[in-house]
Design a protein around this motif. Structure first.
Motif, PDB file in Angstrom:
ATOM      1  N   ASP A 107       0.827  -1.200   0.000  1.00 19.21           N
ATOM      2  CA  ASP A 107       0.000   0.000   0.000  1.00 19.21           C
ATOM      3  C   ASP A 107       0.865   1.255   0.000  1.00 19.21           C
ATOM      4  N   PRO A 148      -2.807   1.138  -4.106  1.00 22.38           N
ATOM      5  CA  PRO A 148      -1.608   0.374  -3.725  1.00 22.38           C
ATOM      6  C   PRO A 148      -0.457   0.643  -4.675  1.00 22.38           C
ATOM      7  N   ASP A 174       0.007  -4.466  -6.526  1.00 24.48           N
ATOM      8  CA  ASP A 174      -1.089  -5.371  -6.166  1.00 24.48           C
ATOM      9  C   ASP A 174      -1.190  -6.450  -7.228  1.00 24.48           C
TER      10      ASP A 174
END
Length: 564
Positions: A367, A374, A377
């Motif tokens: 994150d 993010p 991811d």
């Protein structure tokens, strides 16, 4: 017929005449000549520390040569690698500063038109003002800058403070402003370092149509092919002088330089061999003075002295003849000596050697990205690095390439997913900001030498259990930095030399896995060629994230992971 615009552009040029510059007692540039006229696009190349950035700063007027002269005609725009701006400076401040000349040209044209009288008006002033306005395409300047900001992936919010931007974002803002400015003389230092493929394509198109004079320090081999009309190599040749290559294809330049280096190294080997032979023959000759045959004692008492004098004269003549034949050839430049890296760790007691990956990520998420998104991811994805494997990571800026490599290296924590490293596996990591960034003490305190900083890095790795003392790679054996450079404080090394130091630190522990983020940044084109060949041949596993188009082409047969 020559238009007013053509007349303005034709006078754009920059000239360096026998320019010499030194930092203290270290001469960086010695009597360098360069002429760049409107329409010329000259690439400055050379080994790190050869003086590329120094020459650019001399051309810009930021430095004053010890001897020689620099002359410029027309407006000047410079984009350096590092930006030092007062706190509170915003994106809008840079845009306004870059377009100051455009605003002035607009004002001058308005004044010339308003004050022009068809009977007695100054036609020459009006013509010059119109020519300048057209040459700068002043009516389109704001749109050009906004387009460049968007195409380079730079922030477009005028109120955003620069201190809140990343290094790459700050560079892209400056580059966009200068490209939109359309100055007569454009000086760029490593302009593709912080651009993705789309940004590089846009920059290439703008440079190819640039009407003024352009000088670019670059390691980007594809940019040399696509843009340059000439290449100035600041590396000394056998005669100690830089060489200007008119060939615009990088392959032609490399072929010519490689031929020169082969001749240089052959001449140097021959001279060293001749010097060794000279020393051996002289030793034998003078040693013979004590072992010379002597007549029986009491007979021909003057013969011994005569033979000795003849022997000395013969040895002296030999010295004169061999010294006259010797050619003073300087030591050739260093070549990369990539270490023999291991593919597997040594057997660990209790380890059954399952043959799995050396490093593995499962469903990684990190994150902290802009707007709450993010940084990385990859749900349901598994990234495996088996022994001896290869992986090329690509994608636009902001897609998470650096974050993925940091997750593999273990330098960033995962907010979801897992990271597994096989027992005994050592990683060598070259981040965009390497150990050099953290080895520097606060301002005002002595900077450690490169050698001392390398030793400190080795001790830190040893304390963390990430170094086998029997497999340590000595920095002096890599051909990345000279002994003189290793003795210098880190603070005095150029950006490229510090990047070489960071690469050496990545190799220090003889890693089983090399994780390299933009490895071509700030490295000379010659070293990039050598490094690419070494990465293809090494027994270690290699992960590379790069925007460098030529490196991506050279590694096109590697498995590729595209993000974004």
């Amino acid at each position: 017929m020559t238009s007013a615009t053509d007349a303005v552009v034709d006078h754009a040029h920059v000239v360096a005449d026998a320019v010499t510059f030194a930092y203290g007692e270290q001469v960086v540039l010695d009597a360098v000549d360069l002429v760049v006229s409107a329409g010329d696009r000259v690439g400055l190349v050379g080994e790190n520390g050869a003086g590329k950035t120094t020459l650019l700063r001399l051309l810009a007027g930021d430095l004053v040569p010890l001897s020689g002269t620099v002359r410029r005609a027309g407006t000047l725009a410079v984009v350096e690698q590092e930006l030092d701006e007062p706190a509170g400076t915003t994106v809008g401040d840079l845009v306004d500063r870059a377009l100051a000349a455009v605003r002035q040209a607009s004002t001058e044209l308005e004044d010339a038109i308003a004050g022009f009288d068809h009977a007695t008006g100054d036609l020459a002033r009006l013509t010059a003002a119109m020519g300048r306005y057209e040459q700068l395409a002043a009516w389109d300047a704001d749109r050009r800058v906004d387009e460049a900001l968007a195409r380079f992936g730079a922030p477009r919010d005028r109120d955003r403070p620069l201190e809140r931007l990343s290094v790459g974002e700050r560079y892209r803002v400056r580059l966009a402003c200068r490209v939109g400015e359309r100055a007569d003389v454009l000086l760029l230092d490593e302009p593709t370092n912080h651009l993705d493929a789309a940004g590089i394509d846009y920059l290439t198109a703008r440079l190819r149509e640039w009407p003024g004079a352009v000088v670019i320090v670059t390691h980007d081999r594809q940019l040399l092919d696509d843009v340059m009309t000439a290449i100035l190599d600041l590396d000394p040749s056998m005669d100690g002088r830089p060489a200007l290559y008119g060939a615009t294809r990088y392959a032609d330049y490399r072929f010519a330089k490689d031929q020169m280096l082969r001749r240089w190294r052959a001449r140097h080997r021959a001279e060293r061999k001749r010097a060794a032979q000279l020393a051996e023959r002289l030793d034998a000759a003078y040693e013979g003075l004590s072992d010379e045959w002597r007549p029986p004692k009491g007979s021909q008492k003057h013969r011994r002295g005569t033979r000795a004098r003849i022997h000395v004269k013969a040895a002296d003549r030999l010295v004169e003849r061999l010294e006259a034949q010797a050619v003073e050839v300087p030591v050739p430049p260093l070549a990369l000596a990539f270490p023999d890296l291991p593919s597997l760790p040594r057997a660990v007691p209790g380890d059954r050697g399952g043959g799995g990956p050396l490093v593995e990520l499962r469903a990684p998420r990190v994150d902290g990205g802009p707007g709450g998104r993010p940084r990385l991811d990859l749900p349901g994805r598994r990234v495996e690095i088996p022994p001896c494997s290869r992986l090329l990571v690509t994608g636009p800026n902001g897609s998470g390439k650096s974050t993925l490599l940091a997750a593999l290296a273990g330098t960033v924590a995962l907010d979801r997913g897992s990271r597994t490293v096989a027992p005994g596996v050592r990683l060598g990591v070259l981040a965009q900001e390497g150990p050099t960034e953290h080895a520097e003490p606060p301002d005002g305190t002595p900077s450690p030498s490169a050698f001392d900083a390398y030793a400190r890095h080795a001790l830190d790795l040893l304390a963390a259990g990430r170094l086998d003392p029997e497999q340590l790679v000595p920095v002096a054996a890599l051909g990345l930095l000279t002994e003189e450079d290793l003795d210098r404080p880190l603070r005095e090394l150029s950006v490229g030399q510090r990047r070489r130091f960071d690469l050496a630190c990545a190799l220090l522990a003889a890693p089983h896995v090399l994780v390299l983020d933009e490895p071509t940044n700030h490295l000379s084109v010659g070293l990039v060629d050598e490094l690419t060949q070494a990465l293809r041949a090494t027994s270690a596993a290699v992960v590379v994230a790069t925007h460098d188009r030529r490196m991506r082409a050279d590694l096109a047969d590697w498995p590729e992971l595209t993000l974004g």
